[in-house]
Scaffold this motif. Structure first.
Motif, PDB file in Angstrom:
ATOM      1  N   ARG A   1       0.839  -1.180   0.000  1.00  0.00           N
ATOM      2  CA  ARG A   1       0.000   0.000   0.000  1.00  0.00           C
ATOM      3  C   ARG A   1       0.881   1.239   0.000  1.00  0.00           C
ATOM      4  O   ARG A   1       2.046   1.187   0.385  1.00  0.00           O
ATOM      5  CB  ARG A   1      -0.923   0.002   1.222  1.00  0.00           C
ATOM      6  N   ARG A   2       0.313   2.324  -0.438  1.00  0.00           N
ATOM      7  CA  ARG A   2       1.047   3.583  -0.435  1.00  0.00           C
ATOM      8  C   ARG A   2       0.860   4.280   0.912  1.00  0.00           C
ATOM      9  O   ARG A   2      -0.148   4.096   1.593  1.00  0.00           O
ATOM     10  CB  ARG A   2       0.541   4.481  -1.568  1.00  0.00           C
TER      11      ARG A   2
ATOM     12  N   GLN B   1       0.458   7.816   2.746  1.00  0.00           N
ATOM     13  CA  GLN B   1       0.094   9.193   2.421  1.00  0.00           C
ATOM     14  C   GLN B   1       1.064  10.198   3.032  1.00  0.00           C
ATOM     15  O   GLN B   1       1.463  11.165   2.396  1.00  0.00           O
ATOM     16  CB  GLN B   1      -1.335   9.491   2.902  1.00  0.00           C
TER      17      GLN B   1
ATOM     18  N   LEU C   1       4.063   6.153   7.211  1.00  0.00           N
ATOM     19  CA  LEU C   1       5.273   5.369   7.003  1.00  0.00           C
ATOM     20  C   LEU C   1       5.902   4.981   8.342  1.00  0.00           C
ATOM     21  O   LEU C   1       6.412   3.870   8.500  1.00  0.00           O
ATOM     22  CB  LEU C   1       6.276   6.149   6.153  1.00  0.00           C
TER      23      LEU C   1
ATOM     24  N   ALA D   1      10.283  -0.223  -6.176  1.00  0.00           N
ATOM     25  CA  ALA D   1       9.281   0.351  -7.080  1.00  0.00           C
ATOM     26  C   ALA D   1       8.949  -0.618  -8.210  1.00  0.00           C
ATOM     27  O   ALA D   1       7.787  -0.743  -8.614  1.00  0.00           O
ATOM     28  CB  ALA D   1       9.780   1.677  -7.637  1.00  0.00           C
TER      29      ALA D   1
ATOM     30  N   ARG E   1       6.272  -1.694  -4.847  1.00  0.00           N
ATOM     31  CA  ARG E   1       6.363  -1.185  -3.479  1.00  0.00           C
ATOM     32  C   ARG E   1       6.999   0.203  -3.483  1.00  0.00           C
ATOM     33  O   ARG E   1       8.194   0.337  -3.768  1.00  0.00           O
ATOM     34  CB  ARG E   1       7.181  -2.137  -2.604  1.00  0.00           C
ATOM     35  N   ILE E   2       6.213   1.197  -3.180  1.00  0.00           N
ATOM     36  CA  ILE E   2       6.731   2.559  -3.069  1.00  0.00           C
ATOM     37  C   ILE E   2       6.441   3.029  -1.648  1.00  0.00           C
ATOM     38  O   ILE E   2       5.289   3.245  -1.269  1.00  0.00           O
ATOM     39  CB  ILE E   2       6.088   3.500  -4.101  1.00  0.00           C
ATOM     40  N   TYR E   3       7.497   3.139  -0.867  1.00  0.00           N
ATOM     41  CA  TYR E   3       7.342   3.446   0.544  1.00  0.00           C
ATOM     42  C   TYR E   3       7.383   4.945   0.838  1.00  0.00           C
ATOM     43  O   TYR E   3       6.908   5.381   1.883  1.00  0.00           O
ATOM     44  CB  TYR E   3       8.445   2.748   1.351  1.00  0.00           C
TER      45      TYR E   3
ATOM     46  N   ILE F   1       3.377   9.824  -0.138  1.00  0.00           N
ATOM     47  CA  ILE F   1       2.781  10.435  -1.330  1.00  0.00           C
ATOM     48  C   ILE F   1       2.885  11.956  -1.272  1.00  0.00           C
ATOM     49  O   ILE F   1       3.213  12.600  -2.274  1.00  0.00           O
ATOM     50  CB  ILE F   1       1.307  10.008  -1.458  1.00  0.00           C
TER      51      ILE F   1
ATOM     52  N   LYS G   1       6.967  11.584  -9.525  1.00  0.00           N
ATOM     53  CA  LYS G   1       5.835  10.686  -9.704  1.00  0.00           C
ATOM     54  C   LYS G   1       6.257   9.233  -9.465  1.00  0.00           C
ATOM     55  O   LYS G   1       7.423   8.873  -9.631  1.00  0.00           O
ATOM     56  CB  LYS G   1       5.247  10.835 -11.102  1.00  0.00           C
ATOM     57  N   ALA G   2       5.271   8.416  -9.094  1.00  0.00           N
ATOM     58  CA  ALA G   2       5.554   7.001  -8.878  1.00  0.00           C
ATOM     59  C   ALA G   2       6.177   6.372 -10.115  1.00  0.00           C
ATOM     60  O   ALA G   2       7.097   5.558 -10.021  1.00  0.00           O
ATOM     61  CB  ALA G   2       4.261   6.267  -8.498  1.00  0.00           C
TER      62      ALA G   2
END
Length: 211
Positions: free
Chosen positions: A101-102, A104, A109, A159, A163-165, A168, A177-178
């Motif tokens: 999950r991302r 926010q 985190l 990524a 998985r982008i930790y 956001i 950007k992702a």
């Protein structure tokens, strides 16, 4: 221990050398805790298994801890007065990586870092026999710092695995950007973002070592 999940053998982990100077019983228990962490982390990361199977295996571990089924783990908990919920928190953290999950904000985190890094540090303190009242604060700061360091080190590889930790709102702040991370597109904006995150990790290390 029939019917309970098995623990992997220690293998060639460098941790064995790091723990060499602990008294024998504490060294044995520290390796046992490492084997538990490795077992559940390996389940979450095993992309050869469908997500449903990984969830089932972690649920099995969850029940094993809750229902006190694993003799070795129970001995570990009782010997060092380890809060059972700390092991369950580690399982929750690992489970969250099955369906990435991302995050926010940095607060979101930090909750993840708490489960997968700070909590293992708190358990380790019990096994090591730490008595200094500042030890827990040290372990929490260091756990967050080391997990953030891992995230920064692996940002490209993670990524590509979906998985982008990085938070956001901070990606937006630096206009990264992702897709930039997934495609490993380097830019001044990306460099600024990473310097910002590195400074945060550095501050956490300083807080830990200032105690």
């Amino acid at each position: 221990m029939s019917g309970v999940p098995s623990l992997p053998e220690p293998g060639d982990s460098n941790l064995a050398f790091a723990l060499f100077f602990l008294p024998r019983k504490r060294r044995r228990d520290a390796m046992l805790f490492y084997r538990f962490c490795r077992a559940v982390d390996d389940i979450a990361d095993d992309e050869t298994l469908p997500p449903a199977e990984r969830e089932r295996r972690l649920d099995e571990w969850n029940l094993t801890i809750e229902e006190r089924r694993h003799d070795e783990i129970e001995r570990l908990i009782e010997s060092h007065s380890i809060e059972r919920n700390l092991l369950l928190e580690i399982l929750r953290g690992c489970a969250s990586d099955i369906h990435p999950r991302r995050f926010q904000t940095i607060v979101d985190l930090e909750d993840y870092c708490w489960k997968v890094a700070a909590v293992p540090g708190l358990v380790s303190l019990k096994i090591f026999g730490c008595r200094n009242p500042q030890s827990e604060t040290y372990a929490i700061h260091l756990g967050h710092a080391m997990q953030l360091t891992n995230i920064l080190r692996d940002v490209g590889e993670d990524a590509m695995r979906g998985r982008i930790y990085l938070p956001i709102d901070e990606l937006k702040q630096f206009d990264v950007k992702a897709q930039d991370l997934i495609q490993r597109q380097y830019s001044d904006r990306f460099t600024a973002l990473m310097k910002f995150q590195a400074a945060r990790a550095h501050a956490l290390y300083e807080e830990a070592f200032a105690l």
